[in-house]
Enzyme design. Structure first.
Site, PDB file in Angstrom:
ATOM      1  N   ILE A 462       0.836  -1.214   0.000  1.00 38.49           N
ATOM      2  CA  ILE A 462       0.000   0.000   0.000  1.00 38.49           C
ATOM      3  C   ILE A 462       0.865   1.256   0.000  1.00 38.49           C
ATOM      4  O   ILE A 462       0.428   2.326   0.424  1.00 38.49           O
ATOM      5  CB  ILE A 462      -1.013   0.004   1.158  1.00 38.49           C
ATOM      6  CG1 ILE A 462      -0.320  -0.056   2.522  1.00 38.49           C
ATOM      7  CG2 ILE A 462      -1.975  -1.158   1.022  1.00 38.49           C
ATOM      8  CD1 ILE A 462      -1.278   0.216   3.689  1.00 38.49           C
ATOM      9  N   ARG A 623      14.491  -5.719  13.985  1.00 35.18           N
ATOM     10  CA  ARG A 623      15.461  -5.534  12.926  1.00 35.18           C
ATOM     11  C   ARG A 623      14.851  -4.692  11.802  1.00 35.18           C
ATOM     12  O   ARG A 623      13.749  -4.982  11.340  1.00 35.18           O
ATOM     13  CB  ARG A 623      15.824  -6.903  12.380  1.00 35.18           C
ATOM     14  CG  ARG A 623      16.933  -6.895  11.395  1.00 35.18           C
ATOM     15  CD  ARG A 623      17.178  -8.345  11.067  1.00 35.18           C
ATOM     16  NE  ARG A 623      18.418  -8.527  10.354  1.00 35.18           N
ATOM     17  CZ  ARG A 623      18.773  -9.706   9.867  1.00 35.18           C
ATOM     18  NH1 ARG A 623      17.994 -10.759  10.058  1.00 35.18           N
ATOM     19  NH2 ARG A 623      19.895  -9.823   9.222  1.00 35.18           N
ATOM     20  N   LEU A 625      14.562  -3.826   8.167  1.00 41.47           N
ATOM     21  CA  LEU A 625      14.887  -4.492   6.905  1.00 41.47           C
ATOM     22  C   LEU A 625      15.509  -3.523   5.907  1.00 41.47           C
ATOM     23  O   LEU A 625      16.406  -3.879   5.153  1.00 41.47           O
ATOM     24  CB  LEU A 625      13.610  -5.070   6.286  1.00 41.47           C
ATOM     25  CG  LEU A 625      13.072  -6.340   6.930  1.00 41.47           C
ATOM     26  CD1 LEU A 625      11.675  -6.628   6.402  1.00 41.47           C
ATOM     27  CD2 LEU A 625      14.005  -7.501   6.645  1.00 41.47           C
ATOM     28  N   GLN A 633       8.525   5.440   6.138  1.00 42.77           N
ATOM     29  CA  GLN A 633       7.318   5.027   6.855  1.00 42.77           C
ATOM     30  C   GLN A 633       7.100   5.882   8.088  1.00 42.77           C
ATOM     31  O   GLN A 633       6.006   6.391   8.334  1.00 42.77           O
ATOM     32  CB  GLN A 633       7.465   3.568   7.321  1.00 42.77           C
ATOM     33  CG  GLN A 633       6.980   2.556   6.348  1.00 42.77           C
ATOM     34  CD  GLN A 633       5.506   2.662   6.157  1.00 42.77           C
ATOM     35  OE1 GLN A 633       4.716   2.356   7.027  1.00 42.77           O
ATOM     36  NE2 GLN A 633       5.102   3.126   5.005  1.00 42.77           N
ATOM     37  N   GLY A 697       7.940  -4.904  12.123  1.00 46.51           N
ATOM     38  CA  GLY A 697       6.933  -4.148  11.344  1.00 46.51           C
ATOM     39  C   GLY A 697       6.785  -2.719  11.851  1.00 46.51           C
ATOM     40  O   GLY A 697       6.878  -2.447  13.043  1.00 46.51           O
ATOM     41  N   GLY A 699       4.568  -0.053  10.108  1.00 47.05           N
ATOM     42  CA  GLY A 699       3.565   0.786   9.447  1.00 47.05           C
ATOM     43  C   GLY A 699       2.843   1.745  10.378  1.00 47.05           C
ATOM     44  O   GLY A 699       2.438   2.829   9.976  1.00 47.05           O
ATOM     45  N   GLU A 700       2.641   1.337  11.612  1.00 49.52           N
ATOM     46  CA  GLU A 700       1.759   2.119  12.482  1.00 49.52           C
ATOM     47  C   GLU A 700       2.447   2.793  13.667  1.00 49.52           C
ATOM     48  O   GLU A 700       1.998   3.844  14.125  1.00 49.52           O
ATOM     49  CB  GLU A 700       0.621   1.205  12.953  1.00 49.52           C
ATOM     50  CG  GLU A 700      -0.310   0.905  11.794  1.00 49.52           C
ATOM     51  CD  GLU A 700      -1.218  -0.282  12.006  1.00 49.52           C
ATOM     52  OE1 GLU A 700      -0.707  -1.403  12.132  1.00 49.52           O
ATOM     53  OE2 GLU A 700      -2.440  -0.095  12.047  1.00 49.52           O
TER      54      GLU A 700
HETATM   55 MO1  MOS Z   1      -3.708  -0.520   9.036  1.00 49.43          MO
HETATM   56  S1  MOS Z   1      -4.978   0.830   9.985  1.00 49.43           S
HETATM   57  O1  MOS Z   1      -4.101  -2.001   9.761  1.00 49.43           O
HETATM   58  O2  MOS Z   1      -4.059  -0.407   7.394  1.00 49.43           O
END
Ligand code: MOS
Length: 735
Positions: A462, A623, A625, A633, A697, A699-700
């Site tokens: 995304i 870690r 990547l 991000q 991860g 993203g958030e």
């Molecule tokens: Mo995220 S809010 O799980 O796209």
């Protein structure tokens, strides 16, 4: 060969994106393509009495006008409408299903025409007569009706009693308004009519297989009849987790006219989709004079729709961060006449941790303690909800490195004590926390004798960098240059992957690639061993690695067989393997990412204009990547946090239940001029427990804590505590 993992590798899809080769859902073509346009409800609650489509149908080039009274068949059971991300409780929204109006902006008719302009014009001619009811869209009005949902976390001790007995107390209410996602790419679906009931659907989505299953059940089709493709997504932030109504309408249109149909929503129409729900957060913190916490109570009231119970964990985060013998959490929902809310970047945490971290700042002021020091005194090495340790938690280092890079020790604790010309300067900080989830995901690798590999997985990218990180992981695992790797994503026919969400895709898909690459290595070794006089004749799979296009003994690098030779001996020119990652069940540890966010604001003393001049985000997320995409991000998430703190707010006219700023002129998001210096630090966080590659991860985590750090900085600059977001200049200047 130096590993690609951990490097600042540029996006492998970058050239496709900047040259326009990367195609998005509304850009795919089909012969004989028809175009659709949506008619929306202008009332928020009621019933359609009559829809007059006659004028619209008379427009030359109009093929059909669909309404709840005249449309192809759709499933009737609620179950058929439940996608993978649907709330457990409730009845999912069905566009053009019946005469009920549930929210303003609800689609109530669809015009299909030869040209988009014709469809849009004809849509303006559809006449609707409604029976109106009074809507409620104000969470404050509805809070008395709020009902409890399953508490995310168990209480411990007696927080009410401990709070009453505490030496220092802070209690306050915070508010986060409704926010809409506003990704760059509009929601769009191009449905290609393949004939014989078969459809190929190009959709803007974070989960092609979720949409594929949903369409099959809604339209009662066989799995083979619907293929969903979404190779690139122009941002989503959670808005593409559930199938959105435009994909249902585009399929309805295609079924009605038996042709390919494209439907692209307008920016305004996207305000009829999901959103981050408005939330009232109430925090009660009790501490000893030395700054140790003794009582935490976090209660949240979130908005949901009349037809589904959308709730996320707003309240449980305190127990992941701060030691307290007594803690209590409660989450309630209040029903409004709005579309069902949905996930927006760090759902629950972005809102709940905002309130928690502002409350901690207020407690620090009450205790006359530095806010970083307060957090260190309460620091918890265990998840107190489950009473387990973390797989890794380098949050202390985040505080230390973030504070040092920011120059926090030069802060004068007194509000209004720092200035720069006509501007008051404020420094604030906050903690961020999110989950490090991993979910079953499969990958397929096709390795050719010429040393090229194609990796495929149904996961989406995304915009986060999935194509790139999977290229890195595959190149390292297969011992090939990254140029030899091709990644295929976002197609429902590819190996199984859940929606791209929850920050789980990096860890989950990377491990799917890694475990599949092991199978490729085993197969190659089996072929290499039987070569006459093979230097690897005695080698076991665990004795060899793939490097520089060869199968190489770990102990003796001179013992090697090239991929080409092995395959020649195996009389094949390709090896194909598919495998699902295998994370063992383990409830003995908590898995989380953490951050410490430091923000500087400058507030014009006369005008109240706020600028976020500096942000340092120190992140511990296992870690890393790819240091380049990871930094992007976090930087993007910080910009999202600036928006949350200062700009974003969906404004309703509660008399009519209508959104007054359904466009990005009046729904403010940060623009380039609002963004100054953002620095991202990744704190070293080795993690051998969470998964073999140590990935968490990203993203958030980057958005969590940002709004609080900015709010705390605004207080420090001005001496004024604004608890309801966004912090606009009228609130800063007002009494
Ligand atoms: Mo995220 S809010 O799980 O796209």
């Amino acid at each position: 060969m130096t590993p690609y993992i951990g490097t600042a590798t540029s996006r492998v899809d970058g050239p496709a994106k900047v040259t326009g080769k990367a195609k998005y859902a509304g850009e795919f073509n089909a012969s004989d393509l028809a175009y659709a346009s949506v008619v929306e409800s202008t009332i928020a609650k009621g019933r359609i009495i009559r829809i007059d489509t006659s004028q619209a149908l008379r427009v030359e080039g109009v093929l059909d006008v669909l309404t709840h009274e005249d449309r192809p068949r759709m499933a009737s059971a609620d179950k058929a409408w439940k996608d993978d991300v649907a709330p457990e409780e409730g009845s999912p929204f069905r566009p053009l299903y019946d005469d009920r109006i549930k929210f303003s902006g609800q689609p109530i008719a669809l015009v299909v025409a030869e040209e988009w302009e014709i469809a849009r014009y004809a849509a303006s001619l559809v006449r609707v007569e409604c029976e109106k009811q009074a809507p409620v869209t104000d969470l404050y009005q509805q809070r008395v009706e709020a009902f409890a949902v399953e508490k995310p976390d168990k209480p411990h001790g007696d927080a009410t009693k401990a709070f009453a007995a505490a030496e220092v107390r802070h209690q306050a209410e915070y508010f986060i308004p409704t926010e809409h996602h506003n990704p760059m790419e509009l929601f769009a679906s191009t449905v290609v009519w393949d004939g014989a009931g078969k459809l190929t659907v190009y959709d803007k989505t974070q989960g092609v297989q979720n949409v594929q299953r949903y369409l099959c059940s809604v339209f009662e089709k066989k799995a083979d009849d619907v293929r969903v493709i979404s190779p690139y997504v122009g941002g989503a932030f959670g808005s593409g987790l559930r199938p959105q109504y435009q994909v249902v309408l585009a399929v309805l249109g295609a079924l009605a006219v038996q042709r390919s149909v494209r439907l692209v929503l307008t920016r305004q129409q996207m305000y009829g989709l999901g959103h981050r729900p408005a939330t009232i957060e109430r925090l009660s913190l009790g501490a000893k004079a030395d700054g140790t916490l003794d009582a935490i109570t976090h209660e949240a009231i979130g908005a949901t729709s009349q037809f589904e119970d959308f709730a996320r964990n707003d309240t449980g985060w305190a127990a992941l961060l701060y030691k307290s013998a007594n803690a209590k959490y409660a989450h309630r929902l209040a029903r409004l006449d709005v579309q069902t809310p949905c996930d927006m970047r760090a759902p629950g945490a972005a809102t709940g941790v905002y309130a928690l971290e502002c409350a901690m700042d207020e407690l620090a002021v009450a205790l006359k303690l530095d806010p970083v020091e307060l957090r260190l005194r309460c620091y918890s090495d265990r998840d107190q909800n489950e009473n387990v340790p973390y797989t890794s938690k380098q949050l202390r280092e985040c505080y230390r490195q973030g504070a040092e890079a920011f120059g926090w020790d030069k802060r004068n604790a007194e509000p209004r004590s720092m200035r720069d010309g006509s501007e008051l300067v404020g420094w604030g900080m906050a903690t961020g926390v999110w989950e490090a989830l991993q979910v079953p995901t499969a990958a397929r690798i096709v390795l050719s004798a010429n040393g090229h590999a194609e990796i495929s997985c149904a996961a989406s990218d995304i915009g986060t960098g999935t194509y790139t990180i999977l290229s890195q992981v595959a190149a390292d695992a297969l011992g090939l240059p990254i140029e030899n790797i091709t990644i295929k994503l976002g197609d429902s026919t590819l190996p199984q992957a859940p929606v791209e969400g929850g920050s789980w895709t990096a860890a989950s898909a990377s491990h799917a690639v890694a475990v599949t690459a092991e199978e490729v290595r085993k197969a190659l070794l089996a072929m290499a061993k039987t070569i006459k006089g093979s230097p690897l004749a005695d080698a076991k799979p665990e004795d060899v690695i793939l490097a520089d296009g060869k199968i190489v003994s770990k102990r003796d690098g001179s013992r090697a067989v090239s991929i080409a030779d092995a395959m020649r001996n195996g009389a094949t020119d390709r090896i194909e393997k598919e495998k699902t990652n295998n994370f063992p069940e383990d409830s003995s540890h908590a898995r989380n990412t953490h951050s410490a966010v430091f923000a500087e604001v400058k507030v014009d003393e006369q005008l109240g204009v706020i600028r976020v001049t500096r942000v340092i985000s120190a992140v511990a997320a296992g870690r890393i990547l790819n240091t380049k995409t990871a930094q992007s991000q976090i930087m993007g998430a910080v910009v999202g946090g600036i928006g949350m703190a200062l700009h974003e707010e969906t404004v309703y006219d509660h008399r009519f239940g209508r959104i007054m700023n359904a466009n990005i002129a009046e729904y403010h998001v940060p623009v380039n001029a609002d963004v100054y210096d953002i620095k991202v630090l990744f704190v070293d966080e080795p993690d051998e427990i969470i998964n073999p590659l140590g990935i968490k991860g990203l993203g958030e985590i980057g958005i969590v804590g940002v709004a609080a750090a900015i709010a705390n900085a605004v207080y420090h600059a001005t001496g004024k505590r604004v608890r309801d977001l966004p912090i606009t200049l009228d609130k800063v200047q007002g009494s």
